[in-house]
Design an enzyme around this catalytic site. Structure first.
Site, PDB file in Angstrom:
ATOM      1  N   LYS A 193       2.072  -0.395  -1.579  1.00  0.00           N
ATOM      2  CA  LYS A 193       1.153  -0.162  -0.468  1.00  0.00           C
ATOM      3  C   LYS A 193       0.579  -1.506  -0.065  1.00  0.00           C
ATOM      4  O   LYS A 193      -0.111  -2.151  -0.834  1.00  0.00           O
ATOM      5  CB  LYS A 193       0.020   0.790  -0.866  1.00  0.00           C
ATOM      6  CG  LYS A 193       0.494   2.173  -1.267  1.00  0.00           C
ATOM      7  CD  LYS A 193      -0.659   3.165  -1.303  1.00  0.00           C
ATOM      8  CE  LYS A 193      -1.652   2.868  -2.407  1.00  0.00           C
ATOM      9  NZ  LYS A 193      -1.084   3.064  -3.745  1.00  0.00           N
ATOM     10  N   ASP A 212       4.544  -1.814  -7.616  1.00  0.00           N
ATOM     11  CA  ASP A 212       3.783  -2.127  -6.406  1.00  0.00           C
ATOM     12  C   ASP A 212       4.433  -3.238  -5.601  1.00  0.00           C
ATOM     13  O   ASP A 212       5.245  -4.021  -6.115  1.00  0.00           O
ATOM     14  CB  ASP A 212       2.362  -2.578  -6.781  1.00  0.00           C
ATOM     15  CG  ASP A 212       1.421  -1.424  -7.010  1.00  0.00           C
ATOM     16  OD1 ASP A 212       1.779  -0.291  -6.676  1.00  0.00           O
ATOM     17  OD2 ASP A 212       0.314  -1.667  -7.530  1.00  0.00           O
ATOM     18  N   MET A 267      -8.333  -8.723  -0.976  1.00  0.00           N
ATOM     19  CA  MET A 267      -7.836  -8.180   0.301  1.00  0.00           C
ATOM     20  C   MET A 267      -8.810  -8.493   1.432  1.00  0.00           C
ATOM     21  O   MET A 267      -9.127  -7.647   2.266  1.00  0.00           O
ATOM     22  CB  MET A 267      -7.589  -6.672   0.172  1.00  0.00           C
ATOM     23  CG  MET A 267      -6.490  -6.324  -0.822  1.00  0.00           C
ATOM     24  SD  MET A 267      -6.387  -4.588  -1.255  1.00  0.00           S
ATOM     25  CE  MET A 267      -7.693  -4.465  -2.497  1.00  0.00           C
TER      26      MET A 267
END
Length: 263
Positions: A61, A39, A175
C-alpha cells in the site's frame, strides 16, 4: 521450528531496506516461511533472501496506489494460515510503528490462529544512524515523538501542534512529504522557531539514500527535490542540527539546500 509451527503467522519487521539491518530472527523466519506477504517498502535486497520455493505475494500500500485493501490482506493471511502454511507478513520498518499490525493480529486471533510479532528497525532510527545524530540528545531533546502525516483523501491534518512544537522534543514525521509545507506552517504558528533544523531522509539505508538538511521554514521547498515514489521521513528539532565535529554524513549522501526567503 518450535516458534513457527504450521498454520501460524509472524508479522516480521523488514527494517528500512538494507538487508544487513534485518534482525537474525527476521532472517530465520523468512527462510522458514511457506508463504510471504510483503509490503511495497520491502526492498529487493530483502526479497532476495526469500527461498525460491516460498510463495510470495505483494500486498503493498503506497499513497494513492493501493494494491490490496486492509480487509483483503487480513483475509489472505488468515486463509493461508488455515490451509496449514507458515505465514510471514513482511512489513517495512517495524510492524508496530504505523504498520497496521493490530488489524492483522485481531484477524488472526478471531480465526483462532497463533500470531506473533518480530520487531524491526524503524526509519527514524536508521536515519539518525546515517546522519550521525542523536534523536534524544542530552540538553536539547528530552522526548521523541513519532507521528504520521498520511491521511485519507480529503481528511484534514489534525494533530496537537502545540505539543509537537515543544522546544525540548525531536519530531519524526512518517509519510510526511506531501504535507511538508503545512507541517512547517503549523509548527511555526505553534511557536517552533523558523530556523529549527530539519533533515529529510530519503530511501534511508539504501544505496540511493539522500539526507537533505535545512531549516523548518524551508521544509516545503526542500521536499520539492524528492520524487513521488521515494519514501521520505522528516526529522525536526534542535538535536538534528547538533552533529559533532568530525562526524556527520558519508560523502555524497548529504545535501544542504538553500531555499528562498519564505518567512
Amino acid at each position: 521450528m518450535d516458534d513457527f509451527p504450521a498454520g501460524s503467522v509472524w508479522l516480521v519487521g523488514a527494517g528500512p531496506g538494507d538487508p544487513d539491518l534485518l534482525t537474525r530472527k527476521a532472517e530465520r523466519l523468512i527462510a522458514a516461511a511457506d508463504i510471504v506477504f510483503y509490503d511495497a517498502l520491502v526492498g529487493p535486497g530483502i526479497l532476495a533472501l526469500i527461498p525460491d520455493t516460498t510463495e510470495i505475494y505483494s500486498v503493498g500500500k503506497r499513497s494513492g496506489r493501493h494494491s490490496k485493501d486492509q480487509g483483503t490482506i487480513d483475509s489472505l493471511i488468515v486463509a493461508a494460515a488455515l490451509s496449514g502454511k507458515r505465514v510471514v507478513r513482511l512489513k517495512g520498518g517495524d510492524p508496530s510503528i504505523f504498520g497496521r499490525s493490530t488489524e492483522e493480529i485481531d484477524a488472526c486471533r478471531a480465526a483462532g490462529i497463533a500470531v506473533q510479532v518480530c520487531p524491526g528497525i524503524t526509519a527514524a532510527s536508521a536515519a539518525a544512524a546515517s546522519g550521525s545524530i542523536s534523536l534524544t540528545l542530552r540538553g536539547l531533546s528530552r522526548r521523541l515523538t513519532l507521528v504520521t502525516a498520511h491521511l485519507r483523501e480529503g481528511e484534514p491534518l489534525s494533530l496537537d501542534w502545540q505539543a509537537l512544537a515543544a522546544p525540548d522534543a525531536t519530531l519524526a514525521v512518517y509519510m510526511g512529504r506531501a504535507a511538508a509545507p503545512e507541517i512547517a506552517r503549523r509548527l511555526i504558528a505553534a511557536g517552533m522557531p523558523p530556523e529549527t533544523p530539519v533533515m529529510i531522509a530519503v530511501n534511508v539505508s539504501l544505496p540511493t539514500e539522500r539526507l537533505i538538511t535545512g531549516r523548518l521554514d524551508a521544509l516545503g521547498f526542500l521536499t520539492r527535490t524528492i520524487g513521488d515514489r521515494d519514501p521520505a521521513l522528516l526529522l525536526i528539532g534542535k538535536a538534528i542540527g547538533a552533529r559533532r565535529a568530525g562526524g556527520g554524513l558519508h560523502s555524497g549522501q548529504c545535501s544542504t539546500l538553500t531555499a528562498p526567503d519564505v518567512r
